[in-house]
Design an enzyme around this catalytic site. Structure first.
Site, PDB file in Angstrom:
ATOM      1  N   ARG A  85       0.831  -1.207   0.000  1.00  0.00           N
ATOM      2  CA  ARG A  85       0.000   0.000   0.000  1.00  0.00           C
ATOM      3  C   ARG A  85       0.864   1.256   0.000  1.00  0.00           C
ATOM      4  NH1 ARG A  85      -4.963  -1.896   4.038  1.00  0.00           N
ATOM      5  NH2 ARG A  85      -5.349  -3.840   2.906  1.00  0.00           N
ATOM      6  N   ARG A 100       1.895   0.559  10.553  1.00  0.00           N
ATOM      7  CA  ARG A 100       1.459   0.970   9.216  1.00  0.00           C
ATOM      8  C   ARG A 100       2.637   0.881   8.249  1.00  0.00           C
ATOM      9  NH1 ARG A 100      -2.985   3.640   7.465  1.00  0.00           N
ATOM     10  NH2 ARG A 100      -3.689   3.917   9.601  1.00  0.00           N
ATOM     11  N   GLU A 126      -7.141  -1.548  15.099  1.00  0.00           N
ATOM     12  CA  GLU A 126      -7.679  -2.436  14.066  1.00  0.00           C
ATOM     13  C   GLU A 126      -6.677  -3.523  13.661  1.00  0.00           C
ATOM     14  OE1 GLU A 126      -8.851  -0.432  10.470  1.00  0.00           O
ATOM     15  OE2 GLU A 126      -8.868  -2.308   9.323  1.00  0.00           O
ATOM     16  N   SER A 146     -10.684  -6.348   9.306  1.00  0.00           N
ATOM     17  CA  SER A 146     -11.858  -5.636   8.833  1.00  0.00           C
ATOM     18  C   SER A 146     -12.665  -6.633   8.006  1.00  0.00           C
ATOM     19  CB  SER A 146     -11.412  -4.453   7.975  1.00  0.00           C
ATOM     20  OG  SER A 146     -12.498  -3.612   7.697  1.00  0.00           O
ATOM     21  N   ARG A 156       0.482  -6.878  12.529  1.00  0.00           N
ATOM     22  CA  ARG A 156      -0.163  -6.304  13.714  1.00  0.00           C
ATOM     23  C   ARG A 156      -0.395  -7.370  14.781  1.00  0.00           C
ATOM     24  NH1 ARG A 156      -4.262  -1.426  11.764  1.00  0.00           N
ATOM     25  NH2 ARG A 156      -2.624  -0.257  10.673  1.00  0.00           N
TER      26      ARG A 156
END
Length: 422
Positions: free
Chosen positions: A260, A275, A347, A350, A389
């Site tokens: 990303r 991130r 988070e 999702s 994560r």
RNA sequence: GGAGAGGUGGCCGAGUGGUUGAAGGCGAUGGUCUCGAAAACCAUUGUGCGGGAAACCGUACCGGGGGUUCAAAUCCCUCCCUCUCCGCCA
């Protein structure tokens, strides 16, 4: 993509649904173009019918060796104007597609209204955040001290937002991937290993393109994009196919790295590996019958939660409000894991039901039985889980005062150790 | 990288520029037969769009796009994909 035919039938319902999202979406230009298209098609069909009819007659004349020069000349004129109109028609069709691809999915009725993540609703929590008898460190400090995380050298090799795992850190990441995949396959998901580079068509199918190109890494030369999630290759497995309804739901799990750009996130979490431009993820994907999709979303979310439960990591499940939901989703649950260093839930998964939004773009359909008309499937996916994560959560939640980290029981035989450090 | 072959309906596989949406076979569905099943036989069997309450009608689609022609699955151009051989390579 929304169903234009349905919008034509009940436009206010769609407008009401879209109004619940952030941003304004005007169906006007789309529907005006659609009206033009319909009118043009009627006209074109009529012209083509005439052309086809006369062409048949010309064929007959030719076979009878009769003269057809005059009528041919006349048809040349009609044929030319058909071509003209066809060009105009295609232009309108392209306009419609371009407009339709930019409109997000309509939120499900059960989704809470809200402007931002502030208004997300906590659905349930599991586990209790641990009470530390010492001040817990963050994962970066733990990882670097233990020598299993080397972000300085990752930056040297690649740049910011990349990770280098070493020793038991690397092994932990690999162990988690295996653990997650094994758990999911035991729950009936088919494991797939997909291409990590995909074409623009696949990205369009799941909704990353055309609207979110700036989030993606594109290979120079223009052919391929690096996948931002396994959702893209996995959901597109059955693109442009018609499935047998008896085979639904299809359940897949896949490990992939995810890439990303994270453009415009400079202000957001920079510390550690929360991130990244590249991270590992195990993804769950389902193709389901429309009437089963919402129940499948609950089950999929529960399957993702199962990983955290086995790892004994405290988490909560949040129903995203209309303002925080992704472009293609009709309903989303985020699973958030407890991070001691941040003193909050973050988070880690999702899970979304995209209803027929992706299926319409990608052309994924099914037949209830041999005689039935094909219908669009409903697509779902969720992280099960974001691996990086998960490492963060393990390091922080399982840290000991002496700087070592306990490995949760469920993972020990995958890692081949009870703890990291000592 | 070099040389060649090919992409047609759920699958296999025909197809001379003109009643071809497309032969034939397989499969599937419905039926006849049967106590039942198999076999056999008969029939049906693509999708999108527009119109229509419906029956149905019109139109488009033979890998994608463009062109020639009154007319293209059939001819031309181009792109994509698959396969075979040679070379190279994890």
């Amino acid at each position: 993509m929304l169903d234009i035919k349905l919008i034509r039938k009940d436009r206010p319902a769609f407008e009401k649904g879209l109004a619940r999202r952030n941003g304004t979406y005007d169906l006007g230009p789309l529907m005006e173009a659609e009206e033009r298209r319909v009118a043009m098609q009627s006209e074109l069909d009529g012209m083509r019918a005439r052309l086809n009819e006369v062409s048949g007659e010309i064929g007959k004349l030719m076979r009878e060796k009769k003269d057809a020069t005059a009528i041919k000349a006349e048809m040349k004129g009609l044929s030319d104007s058909v071509k003209e109109r066809e060009t105009a028609y295609r232009a309108v069709e392209n306009d419609i597609t371009a407009l339709a691809l930019m409109i997000p999915n309509v939120p499900d009725a059960s989704v809470p209204d809200g402007k931002s993540e502030e208004e997300n609703v906590v659905v349930r929590s599991w586990g209790e955040p641990r009470q530390f008898t010492f001040t817990p460190k963050n994962h970066q400090e733990i990882g670097e001290t233990l020598g299993i995380l080397d972000l300085k050298r990752a930056a040297k090799i690649s740049g910011a937002r990349f990770a280098l795992y070493r020793g038991l850190g690397a092994k932990l990441e690999r162990a988690l991937i295996s653990f997650m995949l094994n758990t999911h396959t035991a729950n009936g998901y088919e494991e797939v290993l997909t291409p990590f580079l995909v074409n623009a068509k696949s990205m369009t199918g799941t909704g990353q393109l055309p609207k979110f190109e700036e989030d993606l890494f594109k290979i120079e030369g223009g052919e391929y994009y690096l996948i931002p999630t396994a959702e893209v290759p996995v959901t597109n497995i059955y693109a442009d196919e018609v499935l047998d309804g008896a085979d639904l739901p299809k359940k897949f799990c896949a490990y992939t790295p995810c890439f990303r750009r994270e453009a415009g996130t400079y202000g957001k979490v920079t510390a550690g590996i929360i991130r990244q431009h590249q991270f590992n993820k195990v993804e769950l994907v389902k193709l389901a019958k429309p009437e089963d999709a919402m129940a499948e979303l609950e089950a999929l979310t529960a399957d993702a939660e199962g990983i955290l439960q086995k790892l004994e990591l405290p988490y909560r499940v949040v129903a995203l409000c209309t303002g925080d939901m992704g472009f293609a989703s009709a309903k989303t649950y985020d699973i958030e894991v407890w991070l001691p260093s941040m003193n909050r839930y973050v988070e880690i998964s999702s899970c979304s039901n995209f209803t027929d939004f992706q299926a319409r773009r990608a052309g994924i359909r099914f037949k209830r039985d041999a005689k039935a008309k094909p219908e669009l499937v409903h697509t779902l996916n969720g992280s099960g889980l974001a691996v990086g994560r998960t490492v963060v959560a393990l390091l922080e939640n399982y840290q000991r005062e002496d700087g070592t980290v306990e490995i949760p029981k469920a993972l020990r035989h995958y890692v081949g150790a009870d703890s990291i450090g000592k």
